[in-house]
Write a protein that holds these residues in place. Structure first.
Motif, PDB file in Angstrom:
ATOM      1  N   LEU A  14       0.843  -1.190   0.000  1.00  0.00           N
ATOM      2  CA  LEU A  14       0.000   0.000   0.000  1.00  0.00           C
ATOM      3  C   LEU A  14       0.879   1.241   0.000  1.00  0.00           C
ATOM      4  CD1 LEU A  14      -2.657  -1.089   2.665  1.00  0.00           C
ATOM      5  CD2 LEU A  14      -2.770  -1.332   0.180  1.00  0.00           C
ATOM      6  N   ASN A  15       0.311   2.355  -0.454  1.00  0.00           N
ATOM      7  CA  ASN A  15       1.029   3.629  -0.498  1.00  0.00           C
ATOM      8  C   ASN A  15       2.326   3.528  -1.299  1.00  0.00           C
ATOM      9  OD1 ASN A  15      -0.889   4.919   1.242  1.00  0.00           O
ATOM     10  ND2 ASN A  15       0.087   3.863   2.967  1.00  0.00           N
ATOM     11  N   GLY A  16       2.291   2.715  -2.358  1.00  0.00           N
ATOM     12  CA  GLY A  16       3.449   2.619  -3.230  1.00  0.00           C
ATOM     13  C   GLY A  16       4.503   1.631  -2.794  1.00  0.00           C
ATOM     14  N   GLU A  17       4.296   0.955  -1.668  1.00  0.00           N
ATOM     15  CA  GLU A  17       5.276  -0.015  -1.204  1.00  0.00           C
ATOM     16  C   GLU A  17       5.115  -1.330  -1.961  1.00  0.00           C
ATOM     17  OE1 GLU A  17       7.745   0.481   0.935  1.00  0.00           O
ATOM     18  OE2 GLU A  17       7.152   2.590   1.116  1.00  0.00           O
ATOM     19  N   ARG A  18       6.161  -2.157  -1.905  1.00  0.00           N
ATOM     20  CA  ARG A  18       6.092  -3.480  -2.510  1.00  0.00           C
ATOM     21  C   ARG A  18       5.233  -4.411  -1.666  1.00  0.00           C
ATOM     22  NH1 ARG A  18       9.898  -4.269  -6.409  1.00  0.00           N
ATOM     23  NH2 ARG A  18      11.403  -2.596  -6.618  1.00  0.00           N
ATOM     24  N   GLY A  19       4.723  -5.464  -2.309  1.00  0.00           N
ATOM     25  CA  GLY A  19       4.041  -6.496  -1.552  1.00  0.00           C
ATOM     26  C   GLY A  19       5.009  -7.155  -0.583  1.00  0.00           C
ATOM     27  N   THR A  20       4.486  -7.689   0.511  1.00  0.00           N
ATOM     28  CA  THR A  20       5.345  -8.297   1.525  1.00  0.00           C
ATOM     29  C   THR A  20       4.980  -9.761   1.744  1.00  0.00           C
ATOM     30  OG1 THR A  20       3.878  -7.588   3.330  1.00  0.00           O
ATOM     31  CG2 THR A  20       5.676  -6.097   2.719  1.00  0.00           C
ATOM     32  N   LEU A  21       5.987 -10.525   2.103  1.00  0.00           N
ATOM     33  CA  LEU A  21       5.824 -11.924   2.475  1.00  0.00           C
ATOM     34  C   LEU A  21       6.345 -12.068   3.899  1.00  0.00           C
ATOM     35  CD1 LEU A  21       5.173 -14.874   1.720  1.00  0.00           C
ATOM     36  CD2 LEU A  21       7.491 -15.061   0.801  1.00  0.00           C
ATOM     37  N   LEU A  22       5.468 -12.444   4.822  1.00  0.00           N
ATOM     38  CA  LEU A  22       5.818 -12.530   6.238  1.00  0.00           C
ATOM     39  C   LEU A  22       6.351 -11.196   6.774  1.00  0.00           C
ATOM     40  CD1 LEU A  22       7.520 -16.051   6.271  1.00  0.00           C
ATOM     41  CD2 LEU A  22       5.284 -15.456   7.237  1.00  0.00           C
ATOM     42  N   GLY A  23       5.880 -10.110   6.173  1.00  0.00           N
ATOM     43  CA  GLY A  23       6.278  -8.784   6.627  1.00  0.00           C
ATOM     44  C   GLY A  23       7.526  -8.233   5.964  1.00  0.00           C
ATOM     45  N   TYR A  24       8.143  -8.991   5.065  1.00  0.00           N
ATOM     46  CA  TYR A  24       9.359  -8.552   4.377  1.00  0.00           C
ATOM     47  C   TYR A  24       9.056  -8.298   2.903  1.00  0.00           C
ATOM     48  CZ  TYR A  24      11.663 -10.324   8.569  1.00  0.00           C
ATOM     49  OH  TYR A  24      12.046 -10.554   9.872  1.00  0.00           O
ATOM     50  N   GLN A  25       9.645  -7.256   2.351  1.00  0.00           N
ATOM     51  CA  GLN A  25       9.357  -6.898   0.964  1.00  0.00           C
ATOM     52  C   GLN A  25       9.837  -7.979  -0.002  1.00  0.00           C
ATOM     53  OE1 GLN A  25      10.855  -2.914   0.168  1.00  0.00           O
ATOM     54  NE2 GLN A  25       8.908  -2.037   0.836  1.00  0.00           N
TER      55      GLN A  25
END
Length: 387
Positions: free
Chosen positions: A303-314
């Motif tokens: 969200l807000n332009g960030e990358r998707g995360t897996l277990l909280g890590y980008q």
């Protein structure tokens, strides 16, 4: 640009459709309509999150370019650019360029040519950074020589507890390992018609930069992942790197969420704090569908332009990473800045050749690029295997 609300709405639809798919699998029922719906939602989610990311990257790129050397056109830079433009279009000004202390002949002077000026060089580096995930993640250094050595502190120092009057035994001394970065010469041989070069509406510098960026990005991107280390960088997945491996738990699939948790927590806390995932788009699509034992999805949309995360890590996409298959290592996690170093020789070298491929003018551009894993404790790999 997609809003956070639009992204989350599609994500909720995706989760519902995937839950239905999992329920059908458990019931041993085939539902092609549900599978098609999930595929379309996945494409929509990729499109929405990709749109946000593209805009943010463009904004970052513009911000960087706005203050870079050579963009103001003032003083020596403006004169330099004018001379180089004349050289590119007509082959003129080579002597003037030489008098301005530009390197002739790259490393050895064996082939002639001139060093690409700073404003071109910056464009090339900028575009390579945008298309190569490893350049975003790894430690990137610039060297004026063809070789570079990285020093790694093995932290061998020891200490101990003693009484006030006890003898003090000698403790171990720290060790410094020298790691040579394998370097290779990368080249692009670009053809342009004289008509194109004569067209004053064409920005020759930007055109050349774009062509070089495309060709170099493909070659070096692959080398940073699978390069052998012989006349090219040593890749992340090259044999003998010493990275620890976590098994996926399945002989030919990535379907065990616990394996991803083991992958993350297999690293020391310091490296884990700076951790990122690296895998191709197909692998990301696979992990999007995984849930933990409490039913929560491991992946979350950015969200807000960030990358998707897996277990909280980008999660970064590099299409040079292998697909999920038996004995493959499709996923890496870790502190890539500590674990991998890229070494760029300071300048690109360009040779203008209007003779050998008439009616084309050939621009032969070379650079020396190196890369190697530098700390095998900083990155961990996921291998598709039962154990």
């Amino acid at each position: 640009m997609a809003t956070n609300e639009e992204i989350m709405s599609v994500w909720e639809e995706f989760k519902t459709a995937n839950d239905e798919r999992l329920a059908a699998i458990e019931a041993n029922v085939s539902d092609p309509i549900a599978a098609d719906k999930l595929s379309k939602l996945e494409e929509a989610l990729q499109s929405l999150t990709g749109t946000v990311q593209d805009v943010v990257e463009e904004q970052k790129s513009l911000a960087k370019k706005s203050g870079r050397p050579g963009t103001t056109g003032a003083g020596a830079d403006a004169e330099y650019k004018t001379l180089f433009n004349g050289f590119m279009r007509k082959g003129r000004n080579e002597e003037e360029l030489q008098t301005k202390s530009l390197t002739i002949g790259g490393d050895t002077g064996r082939d002639g040519g001139v060093t690409v000026p700073a404003f071109i060089d910056f464009n090339i580096r900028e575009q390579l950074i945008n298309v190569s995930p490893m350049r975003q993640l790894a430690e990137v250094i610039t060297t004026t020589t063809g070789d570079h050595t990285v020093l790694l502190n093995v932290r061998g120092t020891a200490s101990g507890w003693v009484a006030e009057t006890d003898e003090r035994d000698e403790t171990a001394t720290p060790k410094i390992n020298k790691i040579k970065v394998p370097v290779g010469e990368i080249y692009a041989n670009i053809a342009a018609t004289q008509t194109l070069l004569d067209d004053s509406a064409i920005d020759v510098e930007s055109w050349i930069a774009a062509q070089i960026a495309d060709q170099f990005a493909v070659a070096e991107g692959a080398a940073f992942i699978t390069g052998t280390g012989t006349n090219q960088p040593k890749g992340l997945l090259a044999s003998g790197n010493g990275f620890a491996v976590t098994a996926s738990g399945s002989a030919a699939a990535l379907d065990k969420p616990d394996a991803l948790i083991d992958l993350v927590y297999g690293l020391k806390a310091g490296h884990r704090a700076n951790g990122n995932f690296l895998g191709n788009s197909a692998t990301e699509a696979t992990v999007r569908k995984l849930k933990d034992t409490t039913g929560n999805y491991l992946w979350a949309p950015g969200l807000n332009g960030e990358r998707g995360t897996l277990l909280g890590y980008q999660f970064y996409n590099d299409e040079n990473m292998p697909n999920v298959a038996a004995n493959a290592t499709p996923l890496a996690f870790g502190d890539f800045k500590a674990g991998y170093t890229i070494a760029d020789r300071k300048s690109f070298t360009l040779i203008r050749d209007p003779f050998t491929n008439k009616p084309y003018v050939m621009f032969y551009v070379t650079s020396r690029v190196g890369g190697t894993p530098t700390n095998n404790e900083a990155i961990r790999l996921l291998k598709i295997a039962a154990s």
